[in-house]
Every structure is written in structure tokens, then in C-alpha cells.
Design an enzyme around this catalytic site. Sequence first.
Site, PDB file in Angstrom:
ATOM      1  N   ASN A   9       0.851  -1.194   0.000  1.00  0.00           N
ATOM      2  CA  ASN A   9       0.000   0.000   0.000  1.00  0.00           C
ATOM      3  C   ASN A   9       0.887   1.244   0.000  1.00  0.00           C
ATOM      4  O   ASN A   9       1.537   1.553   1.008  1.00  0.00           O
ATOM      5  CB  ASN A   9      -0.914  -0.030   1.241  1.00  0.00           C
ATOM      6  N   HIS A  94     -10.132   1.396   4.700  1.00  0.00           N
ATOM      7  CA  HIS A  94      -8.839   1.432   5.390  1.00  0.00           C
ATOM      8  C   HIS A  94      -8.963   2.319   6.626  1.00  0.00           C
ATOM      9  O   HIS A  94      -9.763   3.262   6.643  1.00  0.00           O
ATOM     10  CB  HIS A  94      -7.764   1.976   4.436  1.00  0.00           C
ATOM     11  N   GLU A 144      -6.459  -5.045  10.503  1.00  0.00           N
ATOM     12  CA  GLU A 144      -5.364  -4.096  10.741  1.00  0.00           C
ATOM     13  C   GLU A 144      -5.640  -3.266  12.000  1.00  0.00           C
ATOM     14  O   GLU A 144      -6.341  -2.247  11.912  1.00  0.00           O
ATOM     15  CB  GLU A 144      -5.243  -3.115   9.567  1.00  0.00           C
ATOM     16  N   GLY A 182       2.256  -2.772  10.824  1.00  0.00           N
ATOM     17  CA  GLY A 182       3.583  -2.969  11.394  1.00  0.00           C
ATOM     18  C   GLY A 182       4.387  -4.110  10.803  1.00  0.00           C
ATOM     19  O   GLY A 182       5.503  -4.388  11.259  1.00  0.00           O
TER      20      GLY A 182
HETATM   21  O1  G3P Z   1      -2.485  -0.744   4.518  1.00  0.00           O
HETATM   22  C1  G3P Z   1      -1.349  -1.147   5.191  1.00  0.00           C
HETATM   23  C2  G3P Z   1      -1.113  -0.375   6.383  1.00  0.00           C
HETATM   24  O2  G3P Z   1      -2.089   0.376   6.932  1.00  0.00           O
HETATM   25  C3  G3P Z   1      -0.083  -0.862   7.292  1.00  0.00           C
HETATM   26  O3  G3P Z   1       0.834   0.170   7.335  1.00  0.00           O
HETATM   27  O4  G3P Z   1       3.038   1.095   7.573  1.00  0.00           O
HETATM   28  O5  G3P Z   1       2.157  -0.461   9.285  1.00  0.00           O
HETATM   29  O6  G3P Z   1       2.765  -1.331   7.035  1.00  0.00           O
HETATM   30  P1  G3P Z   1       2.281  -0.158   7.848  1.00  0.00           P
END
Ligand code: G3P
Length: 227
Positions: A9, A94, A144, A182
Amino acid sequence: MRLPSLIVNLKNYKQGSGDRVKLFLDYALDLWDLGVGVYVAVPPLDLARYAGDAEYRDIMFSQVFDVVGYGSYTGHIPLERLKDMGIKYSLLNHSEYKMDHGKIRELVDAANEAGVETVVCVDSVEELNKLLSLGVRPKVYAIEPPELIGTGRSVSKYRPETVVEAVKIGSEHGVPVLCGAGVSSRDDVDAAMRLGVVGVLVASAIVKAEDPYVVMKAMAEVLAKHK
Ligand code: G3P
């Protein structure tokens, strides 16, 4: 959508915008030989620019769409427009772009009908349950926990019980689940796959990496091992 999947993303990170998008698309294409799905969720303002290329189009996700059709929808992203551009996949809901649940139902139903596959993000098992009880049936759900996003502390290691619960609930409804937040290393991906997910959604660890290809390749190789 080819599973297991790595969805990169790009959000609206500068390192993943404009000319830089091509880099990630090329890396993703290169990694398809591993036999896993490697996709790139492209910033909204860059979608049209890269959708003209058939190879890129096939691996691009929109990060959102928010109305079904063309019309008097100033500033919105219509599903129909995405479809006409040849985009086959989109994220929805999201954590950084939350939506009303009734709206999600409407959008996912329309996408299913249009043949556009959706990955609907949920911030908790509670939200997953609510959407399932409303009859929201995307291609895949993505769990997430927002408090771990961008922290480098992987959901697969810091909230494994949440992932396991989401996978269990998803499977009871016939919807596979992937996880994100993460996820930063080969080990994080391996831990995630052991929890039963069908892939990972990753942003900062790849987009901000000195060499994003190295990180993408390491993660895709782990997915391939779990195929
Ligand atoms: O969509 C993926 C995201 O929200 C996770 O972000 O930076 O923790 O990989 P990150």
C-alpha cells in the site's frame, strides 16, 4: 486475486507517488514468478496514469472507491470509472479512510456484480463481525489494528490472537483474511502465515525502505514458501 498475496500500500507517501509508482509496479511484476500475488495499491492521483499499461493494470489496487456510478459526485472515485479504466481490485474502509457500514455493503455488492474484487479492511474483530452480520462479502478481509500501523511492531507478533480470531470468523463465513499493521520483516510475514492468513498488507516497511525491492522480495519469498 492470486493468493497468497503481498499488497504493497503506497498510501500517499512521497516515496510512492508520481514517477516512483513505476518502481514498485516493476518490482511487483518481477516477483510474480515466485507464484504468489504481488499487488500495489496506488495513490488515487496516480491510478489513471498507470492504468493505461495492461501489465501494470492487472496488479494495481485502487485504495478506495466511494460511489458506485458516474454522476454529480464531486471529488469522489466511482466504481464504474475504475472498471472502465480496467482496474480489477480495490481496498475499502482502510483505517485512514473509514466508511459507513451500510455504504460498504452497497459498494461491495456493486463491486461483486461488476467483477471488481475488494479487500475490506477492519480495525478489529468487532468490526469484522458487524460487517459480516450485515452481509458484507468481499473477496478478502484485512485485519489491521490501527494502533500498530506504521509502528514497525507487527500485528502478527503483537496481536496474534486478534489475527487468529479474525481468520476463524472469516473461514466460518467463507471469506479469507489477510493482515497488516507494522509488518516489517520476513519473520513478521512468516508469523502471519502461521496464523492462517492468506497474505499481508504492507506500507511503511517497503515504501520507506532504502531498497524496497529487497524487502518485497524477502516477503514474497516467505509467502511462496507457505503456498
Ligand atoms: O495498509 C497497510 C497499512 O495500513 C499498514 O501500514 O506502515 O504499518 O505497514 P504499515
